[in-house]
Design a protein around this motif. Structure first.
Motif, mmCIF file in Angstrom:
data_model
loop_
_atom_site.group_PDB
_atom_site.id
_atom_site.type_symbol
_atom_site.label_atom_id
_atom_site.label_comp_id
_atom_site.label_asym_id
_atom_site.label_seq_id
_atom_site.Cartn_x
_atom_site.Cartn_y
_atom_site.Cartn_z
ATOM 1 N N PRO A 1 0.819 -1.207 0.000
ATOM 2 C CA PRO A 1 0.000 0.000 0.000
ATOM 3 C C PRO A 1 0.861 1.268 0.000
ATOM 4 O O PRO A 1 1.912 1.320 0.644
ATOM 5 N N GLY A 2 0.397 2.265 -0.722
ATOM 6 C CA GLY A 2 1.022 3.578 -0.661
ATOM 7 C C GLY A 2 0.330 4.403 0.402
ATOM 8 O O GLY A 2 -0.637 5.114 0.129
ATOM 9 N N GLY A 3 0.807 4.285 1.631
ATOM 10 C CA GLY A 3 0.143 4.906 2.762
ATOM 11 C C GLY A 3 0.036 6.421 2.632
ATOM 12 O O GLY A 3 0.927 7.087 2.105
ATOM 13 N N ALA A 4 -1.059 6.959 3.124
ATOM 14 C CA ALA A 4 -1.333 8.390 3.083
ATOM 15 C C ALA A 4 -1.047 9.006 4.448
ATOM 16 O O ALA A 4 -0.883 8.290 5.450
ATOM 17 N N PRO A 5 -1.011 10.346 4.537
ATOM 18 C CA PRO A 5 -0.847 10.988 5.848
ATOM 19 C C PRO A 5 -1.882 10.536 6.870
ATOM 20 O O PRO A 5 -1.591 10.462 8.074
ATOM 21 N N GLU A 6 -3.094 10.230 6.408
ATOM 22 C CA GLU A 6 -4.120 9.749 7.330
ATOM 23 C C GLU A 6 -3.730 8.421 7.959
ATOM 24 O O GLU A 6 -4.020 8.168 9.138
ATOM 25 N N ASP A 7 -3.074 7.549 7.187
ATOM 26 C CA ASP A 7 -2.611 6.272 7.728
ATOM 27 C C ASP A 7 -1.520 6.495 8.769
ATOM 28 O O ASP A 7 -1.494 5.832 9.816
ATOM 29 N N VAL A 8 -0.619 7.404 8.467
ATOM 30 C CA VAL A 8 0.443 7.738 9.426
ATOM 31 C C VAL A 8 -0.162 8.268 10.715
ATOM 32 O O VAL A 8 0.246 7.881 11.828
ATOM 33 N N ASP A 9 -1.148 9.123 10.598
ATOM 34 C CA ASP A 9 -1.780 9.695 11.788
ATOM 35 C C ASP A 9 -2.428 8.606 12.637
ATOM 36 O O ASP A 9 -2.299 8.606 13.877
ATOM 37 N N LEU A 10 -3.113 7.663 12.010
ATOM 38 C CA LEU A 10 -3.730 6.569 12.761
ATOM 39 C C LEU A 10 -2.660 5.737 13.479
ATOM 40 O O LEU A 10 -2.855 5.332 14.637
ATOM 41 N N ALA A 11 -1.548 5.479 12.808
ATOM 42 C CA ALA A 11 -0.483 4.693 13.412
ATOM 43 C C ALA A 11 0.151 5.435 14.590
ATOM 44 O O ALA A 11 0.427 4.843 15.644
ATOM 45 N N VAL A 12 0.367 6.732 14.432
ATOM 46 C CA VAL A 12 0.960 7.525 15.516
ATOM 47 C C VAL A 12 0.014 7.575 16.712
ATOM 48 O O VAL A 12 0.443 7.459 17.876
ATOM 49 N N ARG A 13 -1.266 7.731 16.447
ATOM 50 C CA ARG A 13 -2.241 7.742 17.545
ATOM 51 C C ARG A 13 -2.233 6.414 18.290
ATOM 52 O O ARG A 13 -2.311 6.378 19.533
ATOM 53 N N ALA A 14 -2.143 5.313 17.545
ATOM 54 C CA ALA A 14 -2.084 4.003 18.194
ATOM 55 C C ALA A 14 -0.825 3.869 19.047
ATOM 56 O O ALA A 14 -0.858 3.350 20.173
ATOM 57 N N ALA A 15 0.296 4.333 18.503
ATOM 58 C CA ALA A 15 1.555 4.265 19.247
ATOM 59 C C ALA A 15 1.499 5.137 20.499
ATOM 60 O O ALA A 15 2.023 4.762 21.560
ATOM 61 N N ARG A 16 0.862 6.296 20.397
ATOM 62 C CA ARG A 16 0.737 7.173 21.562
ATOM 63 C C ARG A 16 -0.097 6.524 22.654
ATOM 64 O O ARG A 16 0.232 6.589 23.844
ATOM 65 N N ARG A 17 -1.198 5.879 22.269
ATOM 66 C CA ARG A 17 -2.038 5.201 23.264
ATOM 67 C C ARG A 17 -1.283 4.068 23.952
ATOM 68 O O ARG A 17 -1.459 3.818 25.144
ATOM 69 N N ALA A 18 -0.445 3.373 23.196
ATOM 70 C CA ALA A 18 0.252 2.209 23.743
ATOM 71 C C ALA A 18 1.460 2.585 24.583
ATOM 72 O O ALA A 18 1.954 1.758 25.363
ATOM 73 N N PHE A 19 1.940 3.814 24.446
ATOM 74 C CA PHE A 19 3.203 4.179 25.076
ATOM 75 C C PHE A 19 3.226 4.046 26.596
ATOM 76 O O PHE A 19 4.152 3.436 27.149
ATOM 77 N N PRO A 20 2.253 4.578 27.339
ATOM 78 C CA PRO A 20 2.377 4.491 28.799
ATOM 79 C C PRO A 20 2.514 3.066 29.323
ATOM 80 O O PRO A 20 3.359 2.789 30.186
ATOM 81 N N GLY A 21 1.689 2.168 28.801
ATOM 82 C CA GLY A 21 1.762 0.786 29.264
ATOM 83 C C GLY A 21 3.067 0.111 28.900
ATOM 84 O O GLY A 21 3.642 -0.645 29.700
ATOM 85 N N TRP A 22 3.562 0.389 27.684
ATOM 86 C CA TRP A 22 4.818 -0.231 27.249
ATOM 87 C C TRP A 22 6.003 0.336 28.031
ATOM 88 O O TRP A 22 6.903 -0.397 28.432
ATOM 89 N N ALA A 23 5.986 1.625 28.292
ATOM 90 C CA ALA A 23 7.070 2.239 29.056
ATOM 91 C C ALA A 23 7.123 1.691 30.475
ATOM 92 O O ALA A 23 8.215 1.576 31.067
ATOM 93 N N ASP A 24 5.954 1.345 31.031
ATOM 94 C CA ASP A 24 5.907 0.792 32.388
ATOM 95 C C ASP A 24 6.215 -0.700 32.436
ATOM 96 O O ASP A 24 6.386 -1.267 33.519
ATOM 97 N N THR A 25 6.264 -1.351 31.289
ATOM 98 C CA THR A 25 6.603 -2.777 31.237
ATOM 99 C C THR A 25 8.075 -2.957 31.617
ATOM 100 O O THR A 25 8.942 -2.261 31.086
#
Length: 486
Positions: free
Chosen positions: A49-73
């Motif tokens: 797939p030729g990802g669009a900025p919208e795809d990048v934004d969704l991925a960044v949002r997912a990574a942001r949500r996951a960060f606190p739990g992963w950092a505390d692991t």
């Protein structure tokens, strides 16, 4: 050939239709599809797939949500995930090596050892380093803490598609960051297979995300995204400047591993018969498509003809052929554009006064198709020529001369480049070689053929970039520093 079996609904063979975000294979918002061309056959072998900025934004949002739990692991648990990824890479090693040979043109033997073997080793090494690292220490009346940045945007090149991902993602993850990866559109197939391995390892959703696409679209969006805390990029110096400008708007940390024009310095007492064949092999590593390839051979003027004969012999003995054939040492370049660029470099060098020792800009006569370039050696190269200081990124070695027995001039010539990624020094006198190596402005210098160290820091001086990868330095690259005043 054995091809990866995709998860249901993700694609058809090597034709991928989904990106990986928030722990699931997800349809990209863009309908753009990028074909992957096999450089040995010039045929389409897959797509992404030729990802669009919208795809990048969704991925960044997912990574942001996951960060606190992963950092505390705990780091030990994060390291355990990485070892599972390394196990998965090793289980699929034959398939991965073949994928890389087909999408990059890397000879299959080198693909097994370096492209795949080093990627697995990087995940294991990162796990070991991250698990044992001291993240907190007392200093006087302060508690010094190393903690993850947050969301890391990793933008990786096509020449080492798995190893460069490992150099970034493995260390970023074990440090407690979450990752959004944008691989090169020229060679994404093996990275999709790696994402399958990561998915099977069971990392929490959003910790690792993959968005394929072009640099100007997906890469630019990732570098500029306000919720990305750190960008790690490997590629050309020109694109590195573009990434830096895109990231500057939010003053995020940027780590760059860029181009090189690295010298092998042959001191007057070195053994030409030993050094020159190794110098030719180092220049032609991965078909010459290696940022730290030693593409300049700096030699005493009174040994020039001897060096030319040895270099011609070694280059002409290099077996050029299909990358899947076991005996191949030099395969095709990754694309028609790259092939044409390298041939233009050779033509321009000859027009500027370089001497052709062997090879040349003409297509190899025994390769009716494919993006092949003759293994080429040029001599009488001076600092006034473009080929002396511009990265060619193909199987082209240049010979430069300094005055006999003048180590100062050898060092000056070795350093006469805007780059500073790697170098090598050879001498019968180890102390002399070490003294010269200390004076070369480069991030890594091999002394008399010193071996590879996976824990040693990798990175460059000058326009070869900033920051370091691998080992403790590679881990610390992805850690912020905080001091608590007690």
């Amino acid at each position: 050939m054995t091809t990866p079996t995709p998860p249901s609904g993700r694609g058809n063979g090597m034709h991928h239709r989904h990106i990986y975000l928030d722990g699931a294979w997800t349809a990209a918002t863009s309908r753009c599809v990028i074909d992957v061309i096999e450089p040995a056959t010039e045929k389409v072998i897959g797509s992404a797939p030729g990802g669009a900025p919208e795809d990048v934004d969704l991925a960044v949002r997912a990574a942001r949500r996951a960060f606190p739990g992963w950092a505390d692991t705990p780091a030990k648990e994060r390291a355990a995930y990485l070892r599972q990824v390394a196990d998965g890479i090793e289980r699929r090693a034959p398939e991965l090596a073949e994928l890389i040979a087909r999408e990059v043109g890397t000879p299959i033997g080198f693909a097994r050892i370096a492209q795949v073997g080093l990627a697995a080793l990087a995940f294991r090494t990162a796990a070991d380093v991250g698990e044992t690292y001291t993240y907190e220490q007392n200093q006087a009346q302060s508690l010094l803490i190393r903690e993850p940045f947050g969301v890391v945007g990793a933008i990786t090149p096509w020449n080492y598609p798995l190893y460069q991902v490992a150099a970034k993602a493995a260390y970023a993850l074990v440090a407690g960051n979450t990752v959004v990866l944008k691989p090169s559109e020229l060679a994404p197939l093996s990275v999709f297979a790696l994402a399958e391995v990561i998915d099977e390892a069971g990392l929490p959703a959003g910790v690792f995300n993959l968005v394929s696409g072009t640099g100007p679209v997906a890469g630019q969006a990732l570098a500029a995204h306000p919720d990305v805390d750190f960008v790690s990029f490997t590629g050309s110096t020109e694109v590195g400047r573009t990434i830096t400008r895109a990231a500057a708007g939010t003053v995020k940390r940027v780590s760059l591993e860029l181009g090189g024009k690295s010298p092998t310095v042959l001191l007057p007492d070195a053994d030409v018969d030993e050094v020159v064949p190794r110098a030719v092999a180092a220049a032609f590593l991965n078909n010459g498509q290696t940022c730290c390839a030693l593409t300049r051979l700096v030699v005493p003027r009174n040994r020039k003809e001897e060096v030319e004969r040895a270099a011609a012999k070694a280059a002409e003995a290099t077996r050029v052929g299909h990358p899947l054939l076991p005996g191949t040492q030099l395969g095709p370049l990754v694309s028609a554009g790259q092939r044409d660029r390298v041939r233009r470099h050779v033509q321009r060098a000859l027009g500027q006064g370089a001497t052709l020792v062997t090879g040349g800009a003409e297509p190899p006569g025994d390769q009716p198709y494919g993006y092949y370039v003759r293994p080429t050696v040029l001599s009488d190269v001076t600092t006034a020529m473009d080929v002396q200081h511009e990265e060619v990124f193909g199987p082209v070695l240049v010979i430069e001369c300094y005055d006999d027995e003048d180590d100062d001039q050898a060092v000056a010539l070795a350093n006469a480049t805007p780059y500073g990624l790697a170098a090598a020094v050879w001498s019968a006198d180890r102390e002399r070689a070490l003294a010269v190596a200390r004076r070369i402005r480069a991030g890594q210098v091999e002394v008399n053929g010193g071996g590879f160290n996976p824990r040693a820091p990798f990175g460059g001086y000058k326009q070869s970039g900033n920051g370091r990868e691998h080992g403790v330095f590679g881990l610390e690259e992805f850690l912020e520093v905080k001091s608590l005043q007690l």
